[in-house]
Design a protein around this motif. Structure first.
Motif, PDB file in Angstrom:
ATOM      1  N   VAL A 151       0.835  -1.205   0.000  1.00  0.00           N
ATOM      2  CA  VAL A 151       0.000   0.000   0.000  1.00  0.00           C
ATOM      3  C   VAL A 151       0.866   1.250   0.000  1.00  0.00           C
ATOM      4  O   VAL A 151       0.581   2.228  -0.704  1.00  0.00           O
ATOM      5  N   ARG A 179     -11.269   6.553  -5.839  1.00  0.00           N
ATOM      6  CA  ARG A 179     -11.693   5.175  -6.071  1.00  0.00           C
ATOM      7  C   ARG A 179     -11.421   4.741  -7.514  1.00  0.00           C
ATOM      8  O   ARG A 179     -10.975   3.627  -7.767  1.00  0.00           O
ATOM      9  N   VAL A 224      -7.678   4.199  -7.863  1.00  0.00           N
ATOM     10  CA  VAL A 224      -7.263   2.924  -7.262  1.00  0.00           C
ATOM     11  C   VAL A 224      -7.654   1.768  -8.167  1.00  0.00           C
ATOM     12  O   VAL A 224      -6.860   0.833  -8.381  1.00  0.00           O
ATOM     13  N   LEU A 225      -8.868   1.809  -8.696  1.00  0.00           N
ATOM     14  CA  LEU A 225      -9.340   0.736  -9.572  1.00  0.00           C
ATOM     15  C   LEU A 225      -8.469   0.619 -10.817  1.00  0.00           C
ATOM     16  O   LEU A 225      -8.077  -0.493 -11.213  1.00  0.00           O
ATOM     17  N   VAL A 253      -5.055  -0.881  -9.778  1.00  0.00           N
ATOM     18  CA  VAL A 253      -5.139  -2.305  -9.457  1.00  0.00           C
ATOM     19  C   VAL A 253      -5.275  -3.137 -10.727  1.00  0.00           C
ATOM     20  O   VAL A 253      -4.609  -4.166 -10.897  1.00  0.00           O
ATOM     21  N   THR A 311      -4.440  -9.092  -1.223  1.00  0.00           N
ATOM     22  CA  THR A 311      -4.983  -8.257  -2.290  1.00  0.00           C
ATOM     23  C   THR A 311      -6.180  -7.450  -1.813  1.00  0.00           C
ATOM     24  O   THR A 311      -6.290  -6.242  -2.091  1.00  0.00           O
ATOM     25  N   VAL A 312      -7.095  -8.113  -1.100  1.00  0.00           N
ATOM     26  CA  VAL A 312      -8.283  -7.420  -0.584  1.00  0.00           C
ATOM     27  C   VAL A 312      -7.872  -6.328   0.396  1.00  0.00           C
ATOM     28  O   VAL A 312      -8.402  -5.196   0.354  1.00  0.00           O
ATOM     29  N   VAL A 371      -6.465  -3.278  -1.525  1.00  0.00           N
ATOM     30  CA  VAL A 371      -7.503  -2.472  -2.167  1.00  0.00           C
ATOM     31  C   VAL A 371      -8.295  -1.671  -1.130  1.00  0.00           C
ATOM     32  O   VAL A 371      -8.556  -0.470  -1.313  1.00  0.00           O
ATOM     33  N   LEU A 429      -6.103   1.104   0.317  1.00  0.00           N
ATOM     34  CA  LEU A 429      -5.824   2.131  -0.691  1.00  0.00           C
ATOM     35  C   LEU A 429      -7.010   3.058  -0.906  1.00  0.00           C
ATOM     36  O   LEU A 429      -6.840   4.230  -1.240  1.00  0.00           O
ATOM     37  N   MET A 430      -8.225   2.549  -0.721  1.00  0.00           N
ATOM     38  CA  MET A 430      -9.411   3.372  -0.921  1.00  0.00           C
ATOM     39  C   MET A 430      -9.436   4.577   0.018  1.00  0.00           C
ATOM     40  O   MET A 430      -9.855   5.670  -0.357  1.00  0.00           O
TER      41      MET A 430
END
Length: 339
Positions: free
Chosen positions: A36, A54, A57-58, A61, A156-157, A160, A163-164
């Motif tokens: 992160v 968001r 980040v998407l 990723v 991974t979860v 994410v 990072l949000m």
């Protein structure tokens, strides 16, 4: 001692016991935080063009997953094909060594025959072992496929989710400390972020250069499976001190099948590459990284490997950098320098 002090000690002991029982989860969380810290900088760059965090980040990723997927599609199949060839060649190395021992037994004095017979017995034993079966069992023991998949999914979860909104998680962490210490803790977190980012970017660059140099060098020497051995050298460069030593063994053994001088040349090649990495790449790329003495690095790897296994070995340097920042701020500056 007062009852409240005894109660505090009991609570501390219970907390330490719980932390020890869930140490693997905590290490996975630390791995997620490490990624992160690095990815958050890329998100900040994207946010200059995309205001919605968001969405940034998407996009990041997805881009990372595509790069990793492409890397896996292009690199992994030939790597494992050549790795299988390395395993097959191992038996030839044992046969060649056994032949040398038998030939040597005809030319040396009689007082050394017993030692040679012992060595020959060891080689006979190695020859009878199914090396492919040993590798398969070791790999199965080393990392169960389902466990790895679940751990990667968890990391991974976590990456994410953090990072949000990293500021929210940072705020929760700061609330664990007294208000009088929060600014100081925030400063330590900033220093940890700088240290981890510098280390990660530097080690990634070094791994790429070492892999490329190893492949080219092995190809020039005419060593079979140069691609797999070079890639292995790059991957093992992630583990300082131990990685370079382990990476030289397969190509040196393969070169020994062709000619002894090639094995020596491979060792010299890897020594030169490590000198370039230690004396040129590391000082050039990691100027902003918090420096760690070689002995401290090695000891940290041994300690964390003993305590936490292979995952601890992989995370030894980030853990050491984090501990260094906390000790420097709260022990050295906050206590020792005051006396």
């Amino acid at each position: 001692m007062k009852f409240s002090q005894w109660l505090s000690l009991v609570i501390l002991g219970v907390c330490l016991y719980i932390f020890w029982q869930i140490r693997t989860v905590l290490l996975l969380a630390l791995a997620a935080v490490t990624f992160v810290v690095v990815l958050n900088r890329a998100v900040r760059v994207l946010q200059k063009r995309i205001s919605d965090r968001r969405a940034a980040v998407l996009i990041l990723v997805v881009a990372v997953l595509l790069v990793l997927g492409g890397f896996g599609f292009v690199i992994v199949p030939p790597f494992f094909n050549q790795l299988q060839a390395i395993i097959d060649l191992t038996s030839q190395v044992v046969n060649r060594a056994q032949t040398w021992v038998l030939n040597l037994g005809d030319t040396i004095p009689g007082f050394a025959i017993d030692d040679l017979q012992s060595l020959e017995a060891i080689l006979d034993r190695l020859q009878t072992l199914n090396l492919e079966m040993i590798f398969g069992r070791f790999f199965t023991w080393f990392s169960n496929t389902l466990t790895i998949a679940l751990n990667l999914l968890l990391v991974t979860v976590l990456i994410v989710m953090i990072l949000m909104n990293p500021k929210a998680y940072r705020g929760i962490f700061l609330k664990l400390f007294p208000s009088s210490r929060r600014q100081q803790v925030s400063h330590v977190l900033d220093n940890c972020e700088e240290a981890i980012s510098g280390w990660f970017i530097g080690i990634l660059f070094n791994m790429t250069i070492i892999a490329t140099m190893s492949m080219i060098g092995l190809w020039i020497l005419g060593i079979p499976l140069a691609f797999a051995n070079g890639l292995l050298a790059g991957l093992l460069a992630f583990i300082p001190n131990l990685g370079p030593f382990l990476s030289v063994l397969p190509p040196a053994a393969i070169a020994l099948l062709d000619a002894p001088w090639k094995a020596i040349a491979v060792i010299i090649l890897y020594v030169v590459i490590q000198q370039v990495e230690s004396n040129i790449l590391t000082p050039l790329v990691m100027k902003k990284q918090v420096s760690l003495l070689p002995a401290v690095t090695l000891l940290s790897q041994v300690v964390f490997a003993v305590l936490f296994g292979f995952l601890g070995l992989l995370l030894a340097l980030p853990l050491t950098l984090i501990i260094q920042q906390w000790v420097n701020e709260f022990v050295v500056k906050g206590f020792l320098d005051q006396h």
